[in-house]
Design a protein around this motif. Structure first.
Motif, PDB file in Angstrom:
ATOM      1  N   ILE A 205      15.065  16.687  -0.649  1.00  0.00           N
ATOM      2  CA  ILE A 205      13.906  16.031  -0.032  1.00  0.00           C
ATOM      3  C   ILE A 205      13.927  14.549  -0.380  1.00  0.00           C
ATOM      4  O   ILE A 205      13.829  14.170  -1.539  1.00  0.00           O
ATOM      5  N   HIS A 206      14.054  13.721   0.647  1.00  0.00           N
ATOM      6  CA  HIS A 206      14.100  12.275   0.456  1.00  0.00           C
ATOM      7  C   HIS A 206      12.927  11.631   1.195  1.00  0.00           C
ATOM      8  O   HIS A 206      12.778  11.819   2.416  1.00  0.00           O
ATOM      9  N   LEU A 207      12.118  10.922   0.448  1.00  0.00           N
ATOM     10  CA  LEU A 207      10.936  10.285   1.009  1.00  0.00           C
ATOM     11  C   LEU A 207      11.074   8.773   0.961  1.00  0.00           C
ATOM     12  O   LEU A 207      11.601   8.212  -0.003  1.00  0.00           O
ATOM     13  N   ALA A 208      10.583   8.128   1.999  1.00  0.00           N
ATOM     14  CA  ALA A 208      10.610   6.661   2.047  1.00  0.00           C
ATOM     15  C   ALA A 208       9.449   6.196   2.918  1.00  0.00           C
ATOM     16  O   ALA A 208       8.848   6.999   3.650  1.00  0.00           O
ATOM     17  N   PHE A 209       9.125   4.922   2.810  1.00  0.00           N
ATOM     18  CA  PHE A 209       8.068   4.343   3.625  1.00  0.00           C
ATOM     19  C   PHE A 209       8.647   3.217   4.470  1.00  0.00           C
ATOM     20  O   PHE A 209       9.485   2.441   3.997  1.00  0.00           O
ATOM     21  N   ILE A 210       8.199   3.147   5.713  1.00  0.00           N
ATOM     22  CA  ILE A 210       8.627   2.080   6.610  1.00  0.00           C
ATOM     23  C   ILE A 210       7.384   1.401   7.179  1.00  0.00           C
ATOM     24  O   ILE A 210       6.419   2.073   7.566  1.00  0.00           O
TER      25      ILE A 210
ATOM     26  N   SER B 115       2.398   0.986   5.967  1.00  0.00           N
ATOM     27  CA  SER B 115       3.652   1.742   5.953  1.00  0.00           C
ATOM     28  C   SER B 115       3.416   3.215   6.275  1.00  0.00           C
ATOM     29  O   SER B 115       2.410   3.797   5.873  1.00  0.00           O
ATOM     30  N   GLU B 116       4.373   3.798   6.998  1.00  0.00           N
ATOM     31  CA  GLU B 116       4.326   5.216   7.328  1.00  0.00           C
ATOM     32  C   GLU B 116       5.466   5.929   6.615  1.00  0.00           C
ATOM     33  O   GLU B 116       6.508   5.339   6.330  1.00  0.00           O
TER      34      GLU B 116
ATOM     35  N   ASP C  77       7.050  -1.906  -9.356  1.00  0.00           N
ATOM     36  CA  ASP C  77       7.741  -2.986 -10.054  1.00  0.00           C
ATOM     37  C   ASP C  77       7.253  -4.328  -9.514  1.00  0.00           C
ATOM     38  O   ASP C  77       7.301  -4.576  -8.312  1.00  0.00           O
ATOM     39  N   GLY C  78       6.778  -5.180 -10.405  1.00  0.00           N
ATOM     40  CA  GLY C  78       6.270  -6.473  -9.978  1.00  0.00           C
ATOM     41  C   GLY C  78       4.797  -6.473  -9.643  1.00  0.00           C
ATOM     42  O   GLY C  78       4.223  -7.512  -9.324  1.00  0.00           O
ATOM     43  N   LYS C  79       4.167  -5.308  -9.717  1.00  0.00           N
ATOM     44  CA  LYS C  79       2.732  -5.159  -9.437  1.00  0.00           C
ATOM     45  C   LYS C  79       2.395  -5.576  -8.004  1.00  0.00           C
ATOM     46  O   LYS C  79       3.266  -5.572  -7.133  1.00  0.00           O
ATOM     47  N   GLY C  80       1.124  -5.954  -7.761  1.00  0.00           N
ATOM     48  CA  GLY C  80       0.715  -6.266  -6.407  1.00  0.00           C
ATOM     49  C   GLY C  80       0.771  -5.046  -5.513  1.00  0.00           C
ATOM     50  O   GLY C  80       1.343  -5.059  -4.422  1.00  0.00           O
ATOM     51  N   ILE C  81       0.180  -3.940  -5.990  1.00  0.00           N
ATOM     52  CA  ILE C  81       0.239  -2.678  -5.259  1.00  0.00           C
ATOM     53  C   ILE C  81      -1.111  -1.988  -5.301  1.00  0.00           C
ATOM     54  O   ILE C  81      -1.854  -2.079  -6.283  1.00  0.00           O
ATOM     55  N   VAL C  82      -1.453  -1.317  -4.200  1.00  0.00           N
ATOM     56  CA  VAL C  82      -2.645  -0.473  -4.129  1.00  0.00           C
ATOM     57  C   VAL C  82      -2.164   0.931  -3.801  1.00  0.00           C
ATOM     58  O   VAL C  82      -1.505   1.144  -2.782  1.00  0.00           O
ATOM     59  N   MET C  83      -2.461   1.872  -4.674  1.00  0.00           N
ATOM     60  CA  MET C  83      -1.991   3.239  -4.495  1.00  0.00           C
ATOM     61  C   MET C  83      -3.162   4.199  -4.570  1.00  0.00           C
ATOM     62  O   MET C  83      -4.019   4.069  -5.435  1.00  0.00           O
TER      63      MET C  83
ATOM     64  N   TYR D 261       0.841  -1.202   0.000  1.00  0.00           N
ATOM     65  CA  TYR D 261       0.000   0.000   0.000  1.00  0.00           C
ATOM     66  C   TYR D 261       0.875   1.251   0.000  1.00  0.00           C
ATOM     67  O   TYR D 261       1.826   1.352   0.776  1.00  0.00           O
ATOM     68  N   VAL D 262       0.548   2.187  -0.877  1.00  0.00           N
ATOM     69  CA  VAL D 262       1.274   3.458  -0.939  1.00  0.00           C
ATOM     70  C   VAL D 262       0.275   4.613  -0.897  1.00  0.00           C
ATOM     71  O   VAL D 262      -0.619   4.698  -1.743  1.00  0.00           O
TER      72      VAL D 262
END
Length: 233
Positions: free
Chosen positions: A71-76, A84-85, A128-134, A34-35
Motif C-alpha cells: 500500500i503506497h499513499l501519496a498526495f497530489i 492536495s488529494e 519536516d520544516g514545519k509549516g503544516i496543518v494536519m 495541509y494533510v
C-alpha cells in the motif's frame, strides 16, 4: 502576522466536526501544507474492501497487515480545489473514499496497531520544516505531541449527523438521517475505545465546540489561536 517561524498545527476531534474544512482553510490562509490523515485511513480501508479483506462487516486484519508494504499513499495538489488529494497506489481515490461504505469500516481498520504505526511514520515525515496543518484523531497526542498549536473540535452527535447527512444528500446519495446518526455514534465509540491511540483531547489542546458555529465562525476562532501562538502570547 509574523510567520518567520512556521509552526505545526494539529487539528483533532470527532468525526464530522469540520476538521478537514478548518485545516484546509488554515493552511490556505497561512500558506502551509495541509494533510488530511483521515483520508489515509480511508484509502487503506478502500484497499482492504477491494481486496476482499472486509466481508459482511468483518475485517481480516492479518491479511491486511501482510499487505501493508503493498500500500503506497501519496498526495497530489489539486489547483482547482486548492488542496492536495490522496493517491492509493498511484490512483486518485478522493471520491471513492467518501462514501458511507468506507465510513462504516474505517474505524475498525484504524484500530489496527500496524496500520497506525505505518501511517504515523508517513505523517511525521511530512512535517519536516514545519509549516503544516494536519487533522485527524491523534495528531496532537501521538503524531505531533510537540505541535505548537493543538485544536480539538467537538460538536453534538446530532449536529454532526445533520452536517454529514446534508453533505451526502447534496452529493446525490440515497441515505437516511438515522443511518448517518448511527454511523456517527458507532465511530465515536470505536474511536474513543480503541486500544491503540484512542481519540482523546491532548492536555494542552484548546477545545472549540462548534455545535452552533458555522464554517466561518469556526475558522475565525481558530485563527485567533494561531495569531496568539505566532505572536508568542
Amino acid at each position: 502576522m509574523d510567520q518567520t517561524n512556521k509552526i505545526i498545527i494539529a487539528v483533532d476531534g470527532y468525526s464530522s466536526t469540520g476538521k478537514s474544512t478548518l485545516a484546509k482553510n488554515l493552511a490556505k490562509k497561512l500558506g502551509y501544507v495541509y494533510v488530511d490523515t483521515g483520508s489515509m485511513y480511508r484509502a487503506v480501508t478502500l484497499y482492504a474492501m477491494r481486496k476482499g479483506y472486509i466481508e459482511d462487516g468483518k475485517l481480516d486484519s492479518d491479511a491486511l497487515v501482510r499487505d501493508l508494504n503493498q500500500i503506497h499513499l501519496a498526495f497530489i495538489h489539486n489547483p482547482e480545489r486548492g488542496y492536495s488529494e490522496i493517491l492509493l497506489n498511484g490512483e486518485k481515490v478522493e471520491g471513492s473514499i467518501r462514501n458511507l461504505e468506507v465510513s462504516n469500516q474505517v474505524s475498525q481498520v484504524a484500530r489496527i496497531s500496524e496500520v497506525r504505526h505505518k501511517l504515523v511514520e508517513i505523517q511525521q515525515h511530512m512535517a519536516d520544516g514545519k509549516g503544516i496543518v494536519m487533522d485527524g484523531r491523534d495528531i496532537g497526542t501521538v503524531v505531533f505531541p510537540e505541535a505548537e498549536l493543538k485544536i480539538f473540535l467537538t460538536a453534538s452527535p446530532e449536529t454532526r449527523a445533520k452536517r454529514r447527512y446534508k453533505e451526502m444528500i447534496d452529493d446525490g446519495r440515497d441515505i437516511s438521517y438515522e443511518s448517518v446518526l448511527e454511523n456517527v455514534s458507532q465511530r465515536d465509540l470505536m474511536d474513543t475505545t480503541r486500544r491503540d491511540s484512542p481519540l482523546v483531547k491532548a492536555s494542552d489542546a484548546v477545545e472549540i465546540d462548534n455545535s452552533h458555529m458555522n464554517v466561518e465562525e469556526t475558522f475565525n476562532a481558530a485563527m485567533k489561536l494561531v495569531e496568539k501562538v505566532l505572536k508568542n502570547e
